[in-house]
Enzyme design. Structure first.
Site, short mmCIF file in Angstrom:
data_model
loop_
_atom_site.label_atom_id
_atom_site.label_comp_id
_atom_site.label_asym_id
_atom_site.label_seq_id
_atom_site.Cartn_x
_atom_site.Cartn_y
_atom_site.Cartn_z
NE ARG A 43 -5.46 -0.38 11.63
CZ ARG A 43 -4.81 -0.99 10.71
NH1 ARG A 43 -4.02 0.17 9.77
NH2 ARG A 43 -4.93 -1.55 9.85
CE LYS A 84 -0.31 0.03 5.04
NZ LYS A 84 -1.14 -0.37 5.76
#
Ligand SMILES: *Cc1c(COP(=O)(O)O)cnc(C)c1O
Length: 363
Positions: free
Chosen positions: A131, A38
């Site tokens: 998260r 990414k």
């Protein structure tokens, strides 16, 4: 070839080298590696370099990146929790996805059935970083529901730490995954093949030989790309930290004072700046700014250069102490931290050049 600036130059052979190093370190402990793409927007020359280093599975957080590389010969993992609105593409373009919501997993099941496919998922567990992931106490009931779904294979449990809460991976929190895997075996008599134990921050446990042996997968971006583990920011021995170099061109160079004249208000970004008086310095302006990079993540290769600051398109540096006498049109080179690399690779204004053949000097 004439280059356009600013640009990022990528030394592909260094990526290949780093991939090999990380892979052999992990494989020696029975851990498979997902090469995470990414930070460089899944640019195919860089993925190819990873594959030449032995990586066979890649992961990205964005489905449009996986779609872009759909014809590449590697397994593909979607890292970001799937959006309910994209489940069809998730089934089409990823071989496995990370998930934490039963409703989305049900939608994936329906999409997979429509497409006449099976979709693999890893259930993310929150072991404390806050998260993504289901809470530890919710894992067994969630797994029970997943097992009822058509066209979905639950292939493992996973976790992600050090991303939001800064929680470091250790034997305690990764141990929770190991315990859950055993509980699933006892409750459902099903052995999940994978435990995906985190990102580059988990590498230190591999290096220190403290990784629980049931952890058999890591998802690694930064360590391959920047040669760094990310729990303590240490460089990984025998890995390159300069596979990516940002280059910018000097458009002004003058001797000027270090303190502005006039009343100081807010700068272009709403901050009130402070200045240390260092007298007259040789200041260069580079055509490179916050629209191209994250300025506090720039590391000049010439260690005698320091950075005064930047606006959207101008970077002001201090070249007074450099041995080189810079002039207009000269190129200044920088290494980057993760955030800066992310910004530079994503910026439309930064050209990307890939160097294939490069004799690797020993490090
Ligand atoms: C970005 C990401 C990774 C890779 O992180 P690095 O620190 O670059 O190794 C792994 N897993 C998930 C879920 C991610 O989002």
């Amino acid at each position: 070839m004439r280059k356009e600036y600013p640009c990022v130059e990528v030394k592909l052979s260094k990526i290949t080298h780093n991939a090999k190093q990380v892979l052999s370190m992990c494989n020696a402990k029975g851990i498979e590696v997902i090469g995470v793409t990414k930070v460089f927007c899944a640019e195919s020359p860089i993925i190819q370099a990873m594959l030449r280093g032995g990586i066979t599975q890649v992961g990205d957080s964005r489905i449009q990146n996986l779609k872009k590389i759909k014809d590449m010969k590697c397994r593909k993992m979607l890292l970001r929790i799937s959006m309910e609105s994209e489940v069809e593409d998730v089934v089409k373009y990823s071989d496995v996805s990370l998930n934490s919501e039963l409703d989305t997993i049900k939608a994936l099941s329906r999409a997979a059935r429509r497409l006449n496919k099976f979709h693999n998922i890893i259930l993310m567990v929150d072991v404390g970083d806050l998260r993504e992931g289901v809470l530890v106490e919710d894992v067994i009931p969630t797994v029970q529901e997943i097992f009822k779904l058509d066209n979905i294979n639950l292939v493992g449990l996973g976790t992600n730490v050090t991303c939001y809460g800064g929680v470091l991976p250790d034997r305690d929190n990764l141990g929770k995954l190991v315990k859950l895997k055993r509980e699933i075996k006892e409750t459902f008599n099903i052995e999940l093949p994978l435990i995906s134990g985190g990102n580059s921050s988990s590498l230190y446990m591999v290096m220190e030989n403290t990784m629980p042996r049931e952890i058999n997968q890591l998802r690694i971006g930064e360590a391959i790309v920047l040669g760094r583990e990310t729990s303590f920011g240490k460089s990984i021995s025998n890995c390159y930290d300069d596979a990516f170099i940002l280059k910018g061109e000097i458009v002004e160079i003058k001797n000027k004072p270090t303190v502005p004249t006039g009343k100081i208000g807010m700068d272009a970004f709403g901050q009130t700046p402070h200045f240390e008086d260092k007298g007259i310095r040789r200041r260069a302006i580079i055509a490179l700014g916050r629209q191209d990079a994250k300025v506090d993540g720039l590391i000049p290769l010439d260690k005698s250069i320091s950075i005064f600051g930047a606006s959207s398109d101008h970077l002001i540096i201090d070249v007074t102490d450099s041995k080189k006498s810079f002039k207009i049109g000269d190129i200044v080179e920088f290494k980057m931290d993760y955030g800066c690399l992310l910004a530079a690779m994503t910026s439309l204004y930064v050209n990307k050049y890939y160097e294939k053949e490069l004799a690797i000097a020993s490090i």
